[in-house]
Write a protein that holds these residues in place. Structure first.
Motif, PDB file in Angstrom:
ATOM      1  N   HIS A 143      38.038  43.180  41.866  1.00 48.89           N
ATOM      2  CA  HIS A 143      38.011  41.868  41.221  1.00 48.89           C
ATOM      3  C   HIS A 143      38.661  41.931  39.843  1.00 48.89           C
ATOM      4  O   HIS A 143      39.438  41.038  39.454  1.00 48.89           O
ATOM      5  CB  HIS A 143      36.565  41.379  41.105  1.00 48.89           C
ATOM      6  CG  HIS A 143      36.438  40.011  40.518  1.00 48.89           C
ATOM      7  ND1 HIS A 143      36.285  39.794  39.163  1.00 48.89           N
ATOM      8  CD2 HIS A 143      36.460  38.781  41.100  1.00 48.89           C
ATOM      9  CE1 HIS A 143      36.213  38.495  38.931  1.00 48.89           C
ATOM     10  NE2 HIS A 143      36.310  37.855  40.092  1.00 48.89           N
ATOM     11  N   GLY A 144      38.357  42.994  39.103  1.00 47.72           N
ATOM     12  CA  GLY A 144      38.976  43.146  37.790  1.00 47.72           C
ATOM     13  C   GLY A 144      40.481  43.313  37.883  1.00 47.72           C
ATOM     14  O   GLY A 144      41.245  42.722  37.111  1.00 47.72           O
ATOM     15  N   LEU A 145      40.941  44.120  38.850  1.00 44.03           N
ATOM     16  CA  LEU A 145      42.379  44.317  39.042  1.00 44.03           C
ATOM     17  C   LEU A 145      43.061  43.021  39.468  1.00 44.03           C
ATOM     18  O   LEU A 145      44.188  42.722  39.045  1.00 44.03           O
ATOM     19  CB  LEU A 145      42.613  45.406  40.093  1.00 44.03           C
ATOM     20  CG  LEU A 145      42.230  46.832  39.676  1.00 44.03           C
ATOM     21  CD1 LEU A 145      42.324  47.771  40.877  1.00 44.03           C
ATOM     22  CD2 LEU A 145      43.137  47.324  38.547  1.00 44.03           C
ATOM     23  N   LYS A 146      42.375  42.261  40.308  1.00 45.51           N
ATOM     24  CA  LYS A 146      42.942  40.973  40.750  1.00 45.51           C
ATOM     25  C   LYS A 146      43.129  40.032  39.570  1.00 45.51           C
ATOM     26  O   LYS A 146      44.175  39.375  39.437  1.00 45.51           O
ATOM     27  CB  LYS A 146      42.021  40.350  41.795  1.00 45.51           C
ATOM     28  CG  LYS A 146      42.522  39.028  42.385  1.00 45.51           C
ATOM     29  CD  LYS A 146      41.988  37.800  41.656  1.00 45.51           C
ATOM     30  CE  LYS A 146      40.481  37.691  41.805  1.00 45.51           C
ATOM     31  NZ  LYS A 146      39.972  36.478  41.087  1.00 45.51           N
ATOM     32  N   ASP A 147      42.117  39.956  38.690  1.00 44.31           N
ATOM     33  CA  ASP A 147      42.232  39.094  37.511  1.00 44.31           C
ATOM     34  C   ASP A 147      43.394  39.527  36.623  1.00 44.31           C
ATOM     35  O   ASP A 147      44.133  38.692  36.082  1.00 44.31           O
ATOM     36  CB  ASP A 147      40.930  39.125  36.708  1.00 44.31           C
ATOM     37  CG  ASP A 147      39.820  38.326  37.383  1.00 44.31           C
ATOM     38  OD1 ASP A 147      40.134  37.573  38.327  1.00 44.31           O
ATOM     39  OD2 ASP A 147      38.650  38.457  36.968  1.00 44.31           O
ATOM     40  N   MET A 148      43.556  40.842  36.471  1.00 41.88           N
ATOM     41  CA  MET A 148      44.676  41.342  35.671  1.00 41.88           C
ATOM     42  C   MET A 148      46.013  40.929  36.280  1.00 41.88           C
ATOM     43  O   MET A 148      46.933  40.493  35.576  1.00 41.88           O
ATOM     44  CB  MET A 148      44.611  42.872  35.579  1.00 41.88           C
ATOM     45  CG  MET A 148      43.490  43.412  34.718  1.00 41.88           C
ATOM     46  SD  MET A 148      43.553  45.224  34.687  1.00 41.88           S
ATOM     47  CE  MET A 148      42.183  45.586  33.595  1.00 41.88           C
TER      48      MET A 148
END
Length: 205
Positions: free
Chosen positions: A71-76
């Motif tokens: 999820h964090g990588l997707k937001d980035m």
């Protein structure tokens, strides 16, 4: 200049109300830590609880950590894509004249002539063309390569169509039509016939 561009990009991106970048990094790091911890207990379940139960629990921790980090990588990634789109849009706007559009206008003048007709109709909606509207219409006319005679003819048609839209012609609208008709060198008979035809169309609708 770079600072100004960065400020403009940030202003455009502010509409998305994204979380701070630090939040994304926290999600990635915590998710990765959970994955490492889960894998460790999959390999070494220990003796605190039943090994099979520990392995199931560790597998769940690995899955949760992977989802959190993902999820964090997707937001980035989404933020980077948005930033790239904003930068490309600004670069395209900085390039000045759109030569592709000019070429399209030159090759399809008849299609864009309809645009001028609609522009005249919009200008006549309130029953009068202001100086600002007239200046704008003149710029459209010149860009499309339309002569003054053709523009005057379009103006008359637009004035008549706008005035007859409600099924009747008021005194003020009649004066406006008369003025436009004189500019187009239309005879009174031709003008009256055009008004009558447009009223018939409006009545038929």
């Amino acid at each position: 200049m770079s600072d100004d561009r960065d400020a403009m990009v940030e202003e455009r991106l502010s509409v998305f109300d994204d979380e701070p970048d630090l939040n994304d990094w926290v999600e990635v790091m915590c998710g990765a830590a959970m994955v490492v911890l889960g894998i460790f207990h999959l390999v070494e379940p220990g003796s605190l609880v039943d090994p099979d139960i520990m392995r199931w629990f560790a597998a769940a921790v690995v899955a949760a950590g992977a989802v959190w980090a993902g999820h964090g990588l997707k937001d980035m990634a989404v933020k980077e894509v948005r930033r790239s789109i904003a930068l490309l849009d600004m670069v395209n706007n900085d390039q000045g004249v759109d030569t592709g559009l000019i070429r399209d206008v030159l090759l399809n003048q008849e299609a864009y002539r309809e645009f001028l007709v609609h522009a005249y109709e919009s200008a006549w909606e309130d029953g009068v063309i202001t100086e600002g509207e007239l200046k704008e219409l003149k710029s459209f006319q010149e860009a499309l390569g339309i002569t003054d005679e053709e523009a005057a003819d379009l103006n008359v048609k637009a004035a008549i169509k706008s005035a007859a839209a409600d099924g009747e012609i008021t005194a003020d609208e009649a004066k406006s039509i008369e003025t436009a008709a004189k500019a187009a060198n239309m005879t009174e008979e031709a003008t009256a016939q055009a008004v009558s035809d447009e009223l018939d169309k409006a009545g038929g609708n």
